[in-house]
Design a protein around this motif. Structure first.
Motif: not given
Length: 187
Positions: A105-110, A146-147, A151-154, A172-176
């Motif tokens: 999940e970190v790799a996907a974000f990076v 799409n993962d 999506t739980s974070l971003l 834009l994070q999932a929490d707004g």
């Protein structure tokens, strides 16, 4: 009169072509030609818990295809280095290192940033749905994860630029909460 009209229509046609919509392959090819370099950044983090955004400033350096350094100078000194499969963060004389292969999940974000800078469409599409608008002179690329782990974070990442230069990145994070980064290339 007719000749002027025809000349005007031809010029109008060329102008329209020059500002025609850009497609993803064109943008990725342009980004892949980026030789790397240095930039200054201003990052504004808008957090629900705070009345005003937290503003950070610093410098970045990109060395294609897979090294990115971000040195935050204010409000607190922090150095983040992404080199191939390793992400290192140093703050207050403490260092944390993450192997991206151990944290997908970190790799996907990076990789959202690194793959955009490198013009690697295939890598981006592994984890994101891509949407592009604008022209080569002012483009906007939106990445929607799409993962489920992402999506739980971003919710989305919006990257803006001109030609092969990335000039802004908004998260834009999932929490707004959201982060807006403006980037100014330096010689």
């Amino acid at each position: 009169m007719i000749r002027r009209l025809l000349t005007g229509l031809v010029l109008l046609g060329f102008t329209a072509l020059a500002h025609a919509a850009l497609d993803l392959d064109q943008l990725m090819a342009e980004l892949a030609r980026n030789p790397g370099g240095q930039a200054k950044f201003v990052e504004k983090r808008h957090l629900a818990l705070l009345d005003k955004p937290v503003i950070a400033t610093g410098e970045m350096r990109y060395t294609p295809p897979d090294r990115l350094e971000k040195r935050t100078l204010t409000p607190q000194v922090e150095t983040m280095v992404l080199d191939k499969d390793t992400l290192s963060v140093e703050r207050d004389r403490r260092r944390m290192t993450i192997r991206l292969s151990a944290r997908p999940e970190v790799a996907a974000f990076v990789d959202s940033i690194r793959s955009t800078l490198a013009g690697d469409r295939a890598a981006l599409e592994r984890n994101y749905k891509l949407s592009l608008s604008g022209s080569l002179e002012a483009w906007v690329l939106v990445l929607v994860p799409n993962d489920e782990r992402i999506t739980s974070l971003l919710k989305s990442i919006t990257v803006k630029g001109v030609r092969q230069q990335v000039l802004g990145i908004d998260y834009l994070q999932a929490d707004g909460d959201r982060t807006e980064m403006t980037i100014e290339p330096t010689p």
